[in-house]
Design a protein around this motif. Structure first.
Motif, PDB file in Angstrom:
ATOM      1  N   LYS A 271       0.667   1.537   0.663  1.00  0.00           N
ATOM      2  CA  LYS A 271       0.093   0.564   1.708  1.00  0.00           C
ATOM      3  C   LYS A 271      -1.162  -0.079   0.538  1.00  0.00           C
ATOM      4  O   LYS A 271      -0.758  -1.353   0.978  1.00  0.00           O
ATOM      5  CB  LYS A 271      -0.169   1.277   3.128  1.00  0.00           C
ATOM      6  CG  LYS A 271      -0.756   1.905   2.931  1.00  0.00           C
ATOM      7  CD  LYS A 271      -1.283   2.192   4.649  1.00  0.00           C
ATOM      8  CE  LYS A 271      -2.709   2.955   4.850  1.00  0.00           C
ATOM      9  NZ  LYS A 271      -3.166   3.184   6.009  1.00  0.00           N
ATOM     10  N   ASP A 272      -1.868   0.368  -0.299  1.00  0.00           N
ATOM     11  CA  ASP A 272      -2.530  -0.074  -1.041  1.00  0.00           C
ATOM     12  C   ASP A 272      -2.256  -0.284  -1.912  1.00  0.00           C
ATOM     13  O   ASP A 272      -3.385  -0.626  -2.405  1.00  0.00           O
ATOM     14  CB  ASP A 272      -4.270   0.400  -0.705  1.00  0.00           C
ATOM     15  CG  ASP A 272      -4.067   1.055   0.792  1.00  0.00           C
ATOM     16  OD1 ASP A 272      -4.722  -0.197   2.254  1.00  0.00           O
ATOM     17  OD2 ASP A 272      -4.893   1.982   1.640  1.00  0.00           O
ATOM     18  N   LEU A 273      -1.479  -0.243  -2.603  1.00  0.00           N
ATOM     19  CA  LEU A 273      -1.195  -0.961  -3.773  1.00  0.00           C
ATOM     20  C   LEU A 273      -1.138  -1.951  -4.432  1.00  0.00           C
ATOM     21  O   LEU A 273      -0.824  -2.946  -3.186  1.00  0.00           O
ATOM     22  CB  LEU A 273       0.071  -0.208  -4.685  1.00  0.00           C
ATOM     23  CG  LEU A 273      -0.321   1.659  -4.807  1.00  0.00           C
ATOM     24  CD1 LEU A 273       1.576   1.552  -4.563  1.00  0.00           C
ATOM     25  CD2 LEU A 273      -0.450   2.084  -5.395  1.00  0.00           C
ATOM     26  N   PRO A 274      -1.901  -2.442  -5.599  1.00  0.00           N
ATOM     27  CA  PRO A 274      -2.015  -3.877  -5.555  1.00  0.00           C
ATOM     28  C   PRO A 274       0.127  -4.503  -5.935  1.00  0.00           C
ATOM     29  O   PRO A 274       1.207  -3.257  -5.805  1.00  0.00           O
ATOM     30  CB  PRO A 274      -2.040  -3.937  -7.518  1.00  0.00           C
ATOM     31  CG  PRO A 274      -2.126  -2.216  -7.832  1.00  0.00           C
ATOM     32  CD  PRO A 274      -2.035  -1.579  -6.849  1.00  0.00           C
ATOM     33  N   ASP A 275       0.220  -5.436  -5.570  1.00  0.00           N
ATOM     34  CA  ASP A 275       0.987  -6.231  -5.117  1.00  0.00           C
ATOM     35  C   ASP A 275       1.718  -6.818  -5.983  1.00  0.00           C
ATOM     36  O   ASP A 275       2.371  -8.110  -6.826  1.00  0.00           O
ATOM     37  CB  ASP A 275       0.902  -7.205  -3.818  1.00  0.00           C
ATOM     38  CG  ASP A 275       0.977  -6.639  -2.728  1.00  0.00           C
ATOM     39  OD1 ASP A 275       0.984  -5.316  -2.737  1.00  0.00           O
ATOM     40  OD2 ASP A 275       0.166  -7.723  -1.467  1.00  0.00           O
ATOM     41  N   THR A 276       2.378  -5.945  -7.470  1.00  0.00           N
ATOM     42  CA  THR A 276       3.433  -5.758  -7.858  1.00  0.00           C
ATOM     43  C   THR A 276       4.918  -6.132  -7.783  1.00  0.00           C
ATOM     44  O   THR A 276       4.794  -5.873  -6.635  1.00  0.00           O
ATOM     45  CB  THR A 276       2.922  -5.062  -9.519  1.00  0.00           C
ATOM     46  OG1 THR A 276       3.628  -3.947  -8.637  1.00  0.00           O
ATOM     47  CG2 THR A 276       1.777  -4.888  -9.520  1.00  0.00           C
ATOM     48  N   ASP A 277       5.560  -6.489  -8.503  1.00  0.00           N
ATOM     49  CA  ASP A 277       6.453  -6.815  -7.661  1.00  0.00           C
ATOM     50  C   ASP A 277       7.795  -5.973  -7.546  1.00  0.00           C
ATOM     51  O   ASP A 277       8.039  -4.846  -6.600  1.00  0.00           O
ATOM     52  CB  ASP A 277       8.302  -8.005  -8.746  1.00  0.00           C
ATOM     53  CG  ASP A 277       7.637  -9.339  -8.671  1.00  0.00           C
ATOM     54  OD1 ASP A 277       6.599  -9.585  -7.844  1.00  0.00           O
ATOM     55  OD2 ASP A 277       7.986  -9.740  -9.438  1.00  0.00           O
TER      56      ASP A 277
END
Length: 360
Positions: A271-277
């Motif tokens: 949930k807290d990962l960077p929003d890459t595709d």
């Protein structure tokens, strides 16, 4: 210690001693978990530091400590602002009280913040600058991983896949990350499987958290998900800070948990990962498994639709997941169109592994 520092702060005149006193007060408050007061103390340290050479070291350290605390509080924009102030001060004055290697630490921290802020095109430059200042960094596995990840997130695959220095070329993490990036780039014919198998078969990683991370990445890439989870969780136990700083390993753990249908655990990891595709897609799969199709679809709608240049397996995964989610929220015509698109793409030779999924 905090009581003594607060007493001293009231007795000191503005200048070097007062600024240092407030810096140490901030550190003590931070250690006690008093984040708001710690930030105020660091700001006070900066305010008490007169604009002269004598207080430069304290100014830099106060800004750096403030940046680290803001980063832990996930206030990344403010953290980057404080970090850039520290870096600018260091590069302008290069104070004798701080070692030259301190600049590299600032640059590496800046790159990590840029990735968290999804400013991927900017993240590699500070790492390249750090390597110029300290050429020995290029043979440190952790630094090589950071730089390869920075290129990867910016979709600069050619640079991400440049041959590593021979001193670290056979480290499990280096082998696995190269195989992982080949996979994400859609290049399945450049020894990807050999790299992953070599990393997965590492005989004895001991207490090397980075090596266990590499083993876990490799097992994930080989679809051996139970072994991937075991290795990645061992790495996290050995070095929690390393796990938190490496989004690629966290992504591999999350997707492995999704594959094992451990959806609640997967969401907590992802949930807290960077929003890459790629990571948005993994988050959508975790939400879908939790029965949260509308939220998963919202996640998918933040992904840029595949282009002709998008790696084939990534494009196929996108259209298949999108089709399933559209069906789940009762939008059958759009769902069918997504599956038709996936089925058409899967007719290409490299899409054979997902041809049946698209057809079903």
């Amino acid at each position: 210690a905090l009581d003594a520092l607060r007493t001293a702060a009231t007795l000191l005149q503005p200048g070097l001693a007062a600024s240092n006193c407030w810096l140490q007060t901030g550190r003590a408050l931070d250690a006690l978990g008093e984040s708001d007061e710690a930030l105020q103390a660091f700001d006070r340290s900066l305010a008490e530091a007169l604009p002269d050479q004598a207080t430069t070291t304290i100014r830099i350290l106060a800004a750096f400590q403030k940046a680290n605390l803001l980063n832990r509080l996930q206030q990344n924009e403010k953290s980057l602002e404080a970090l850039e102030a520290a870096l600018g001060d260091f590069q302008k004055t290069r104070p004798a009280g701080l070692p030259p290697a301190f600049e590299s630490n600032l640059l590496i921290s800046k790159a990590n913040l840029l990735i968290l802020l999804r400013r991927y095109d900017e993240a590699a430059a500070p790492l390249e600058e750090a390597e110029k200042a300290r050429p020995e960094l290029r043979t440190e596995v952790s630094f090589w991983v950071q730089k390869a990840n920075a290129y990867f997130y910016a979709r600069r695959f050619q640079e991400a896949l440049a041959p590593p220095p021979p001193e670290i070329a056979n480290h499990p993490m280096v082998l696995a990350l190269r195989g992982f990036i080949f996979n994400s780039a859609g290049d399945l014919d450049s020894g990807r499987a050999e790299l992953l198998r070599a990393a997965a078969s590492a005989a004895n990683c001991g207490d090397d958290a980075m090596a266990w991370t590499g083993v876990g990445l490799a097992q994930s890439g080989l679809l051996n998900y139970p072994a991937a989870v075991e290795a990645l969780e061992k790495a996290r136990r050995l070095n929690p800070a390393l796990a938190a700083a490496d989004p690629t390993a966290t992504y591999a753990l999350g997707t492995s948990l999704v594959a094992l249908q451990r959806y609640d655990e997967a969401w907590e990891v992802l949930k807290d990962l960077p929003d890459t595709d790629d990571m948005l897609l993994a988050k959508a799969l975790a939400l879908q498994g939790q029965g949260k199709a509308p939220e998963a679809l919202q996640m998918m709608e933040r992904i840029a639709p595949p282009l002709p240049t998008t790696p084939l397996l990534s494009a196929l995964s996108y259209w298949i997941v999108l089709g399933a989610l559209l069906a789940a929220v009762e939008r059958p015509e759009e769902s069918l169109q997504a599956f038709v698109t996936a089925s058409d793409l899967a007719q290409q030779p490299a899409g054979a592994t997902l041809r049946l999924s698209a057809a079903v």
